[in-house]
Design a protein around this motif. Sequence first.
Motif, PDB file in Angstrom:
ATOM      1  N   GLU A 151       0.814  -1.211   0.000  1.00  0.00           N
ATOM      2  CA  GLU A 151       0.000   0.000   0.000  1.00  0.00           C
ATOM      3  C   GLU A 151       0.850   1.265   0.000  1.00  0.00           C
ATOM      4  N   SER A 152       2.078   1.173   0.511  1.00  0.00           N
ATOM      5  CA  SER A 152       2.962   2.334   0.497  1.00  0.00           C
ATOM      6  C   SER A 152       3.542   2.565  -0.889  1.00  0.00           C
ATOM      7  N   ILE A 153       3.881   1.479  -1.575  1.00  0.00           N
ATOM      8  CA  ILE A 153       4.531   1.599  -2.888  1.00  0.00           C
ATOM      9  C   ILE A 153       3.498   1.868  -3.984  1.00  0.00           C
ATOM     10  N   VAL A 154       2.453   1.061  -4.043  1.00  0.00           N
ATOM     11  CA  VAL A 154       1.356   1.307  -4.976  1.00  0.00           C
ATOM     12  C   VAL A 154       0.354   2.168  -4.211  1.00  0.00           C
ATOM     13  N   ASN A 155       0.585   3.468  -4.225  1.00  0.00           N
ATOM     14  CA  ASN A 155      -0.036   4.367  -3.258  1.00  0.00           C
ATOM     15  C   ASN A 155      -1.168   5.184  -3.889  1.00  0.00           C
ATOM     16  N   ILE A 156      -2.378   4.927  -3.447  1.00  0.00           N
ATOM     17  CA  ILE A 156      -3.542   5.606  -4.014  1.00  0.00           C
ATOM     18  C   ILE A 156      -3.518   7.098  -3.697  1.00  0.00           C
ATOM     19  N   ASP A 157      -3.191   7.454  -2.458  1.00  0.00           N
ATOM     20  CA  ASP A 157      -3.175   8.867  -2.075  1.00  0.00           C
ATOM     21  C   ASP A 157      -2.154   9.651  -2.892  1.00  0.00           C
ATOM     22  N   PHE A 158      -0.989   9.062  -3.093  1.00  0.00           N
ATOM     23  CA  PHE A 158       0.050   9.747  -3.856  1.00  0.00           C
ATOM     24  C   PHE A 158      -0.361   9.882  -5.323  1.00  0.00           C
ATOM     25  N   THR A 159      -0.972   8.825  -5.869  1.00  0.00           N
ATOM     26  CA  THR A 159      -1.457   8.880  -7.247  1.00  0.00           C
ATOM     27  C   THR A 159      -2.490   9.990  -7.414  1.00  0.00           C
ATOM     28  N   ASN A 160      -3.405  10.088  -6.461  1.00  0.00           N
ATOM     29  CA  ASN A 160      -4.422  11.143  -6.521  1.00  0.00           C
ATOM     30  C   ASN A 160      -3.792  12.530  -6.392  1.00  0.00           C
ATOM     31  N   TYR A 161      -2.766  12.626  -5.549  1.00  0.00           N
ATOM     32  CA  TYR A 161      -2.086  13.916  -5.381  1.00  0.00           C
ATOM     33  C   TYR A 161      -1.402  14.341  -6.680  1.00  0.00           C
ATOM     34  N   ILE A 162      -0.711  13.411  -7.323  1.00  0.00           N
ATOM     35  CA  ILE A 162      -0.036  13.717  -8.581  1.00  0.00           C
ATOM     36  C   ILE A 162      -1.044  14.198  -9.620  1.00  0.00           C
ATOM     37  N   GLU A 163      -2.192  13.552  -9.664  1.00  0.00           N
ATOM     38  CA  GLU A 163      -3.225  13.981 -10.598  1.00  0.00           C
ATOM     39  C   GLU A 163      -3.747  15.370 -10.251  1.00  0.00           C
ATOM     40  N   SER A 164      -3.840  15.672  -8.956  1.00  0.00           N
ATOM     41  CA  SER A 164      -4.372  16.971  -8.533  1.00  0.00           C
ATOM     42  C   SER A 164      -3.462  18.131  -8.927  1.00  0.00           C
ATOM     43  N   ILE A 165      -2.158  17.855  -9.080  1.00  0.00           N
ATOM     44  CA  ILE A 165      -1.233  18.913  -9.497  1.00  0.00           C
ATOM     45  C   ILE A 165      -0.943  18.811 -10.998  1.00  0.00           C
ATOM     46  N   THR A 189       7.130   5.378  11.874  1.00  0.00           N
ATOM     47  CA  THR A 189       5.704   5.688  11.728  1.00  0.00           C
ATOM     48  C   THR A 189       5.433   6.726  10.646  1.00  0.00           C
ATOM     49  N   ARG A 190       6.447   7.504  10.239  1.00  0.00           N
ATOM     50  CA  ARG A 190       6.286   8.524   9.210  1.00  0.00           C
ATOM     51  C   ARG A 190       7.381   8.381   8.164  1.00  0.00           C
ATOM     52  N   ILE A 191       7.011   8.566   6.918  1.00  0.00           N
ATOM     53  CA  ILE A 191       7.954   8.443   5.811  1.00  0.00           C
ATOM     54  C   ILE A 191       7.713   9.573   4.808  1.00  0.00           C
ATOM     55  N   LEU A 192       8.672   9.738   3.903  1.00  0.00           N
ATOM     56  CA  LEU A 192       8.475  10.568   2.726  1.00  0.00           C
ATOM     57  C   LEU A 192       8.427   9.647   1.512  1.00  0.00           C
ATOM     58  N   LEU A 193       7.343   9.711   0.791  1.00  0.00           N
ATOM     59  CA  LEU A 193       7.232   8.975  -0.461  1.00  0.00           C
ATOM     60  C   LEU A 193       7.759   9.874  -1.562  1.00  0.00           C
ATOM     61  N   LEU A 194       8.695   9.371  -2.378  1.00  0.00           N
ATOM     62  CA  LEU A 194       9.371  10.180  -3.387  1.00  0.00           C
ATOM     63  C   LEU A 194       9.259   9.530  -4.754  1.00  0.00           C
ATOM     64  N   GLN A 195       9.121  10.364  -5.782  1.00  0.00           N
ATOM     65  CA  GLN A 195       9.142   9.851  -7.148  1.00  0.00           C
ATOM     66  C   GLN A 195       9.357  10.992  -8.126  1.00  0.00           C
TER      67      GLN A 195
END
Length: 276
Positions: A151-165, A189-195
Amino acid sequence: MEDKEYYSVGEVSKICNISKKAVRFYDKIGLISPDKVCDDNNYRFYNRKTLLSVPIIKYYKQMGFKLEEMRSFLEGGTYSMLEKAFRQKIDNLKEMESEIFKMYTSVKDWYDLILEAEMVIENNVREVAVKYIDASNLCFMEQDFNYNYMESIVNIDFTNYIESIHNEITGPVMISFPSFKERMEGKSTRILLLQKTILPCQEDEVVKFGGYMVASCYHIGAHETINDTYQKICDWAAAHGYKCAEESYERYVTDYWTTRNSGQFVTEIMIKVTRE
């Protein structure tokens, strides 16, 4: 080309290097009409001037115009009409060029990752090495982390964020851990997802990555056993006079995006190091 008054469909096909079917279709849609039609057998014939329309049609086709559009060109439209049609085609082609660039970049980056993983696995590359990471700006999102790698790697929230920008991602997913020791102890408990993104980001949408030396080591296999590779880096650094920084990066070369066979996962672990 033999100098004749009229040419049959077969002769037009041979002279102009197009199929007989194309000649008949051009006639059907009114793009190139025959100059002579025999009453008894309905055979169609074309004069030399009409044949000269074929190279023009080929050139319009090369530019991406549809046959329907070409008809008005061949009929002799005004310059104003031609300018409008060509301007619209330029705009359409620019849009297509942008889309093709996005697709090419995505496919090429993913292809490179597959090749990298294939070579790592085939050569069983598991040694620690020190290397310089070129500085780059990566899009990021801070998130909670519960060691659910999929869920961290195939990340729905991040995908939605990328689309929003209004952007698109490419290349490997990366996770930055503030403390690799806490990560090894299961306390992160906290990470930075980067791409990397295909289009440039705003300044507040990116974080700098690289511009320093790291101890790097590939981990082959499931993410649940990745602590073994972390420990290998720590032991190697201590034995070779390097000091590890707290922050670590996991670069997922191949993962759930590519395969569900966790035994084929390839992850690069990177920890910033300095000489003690």
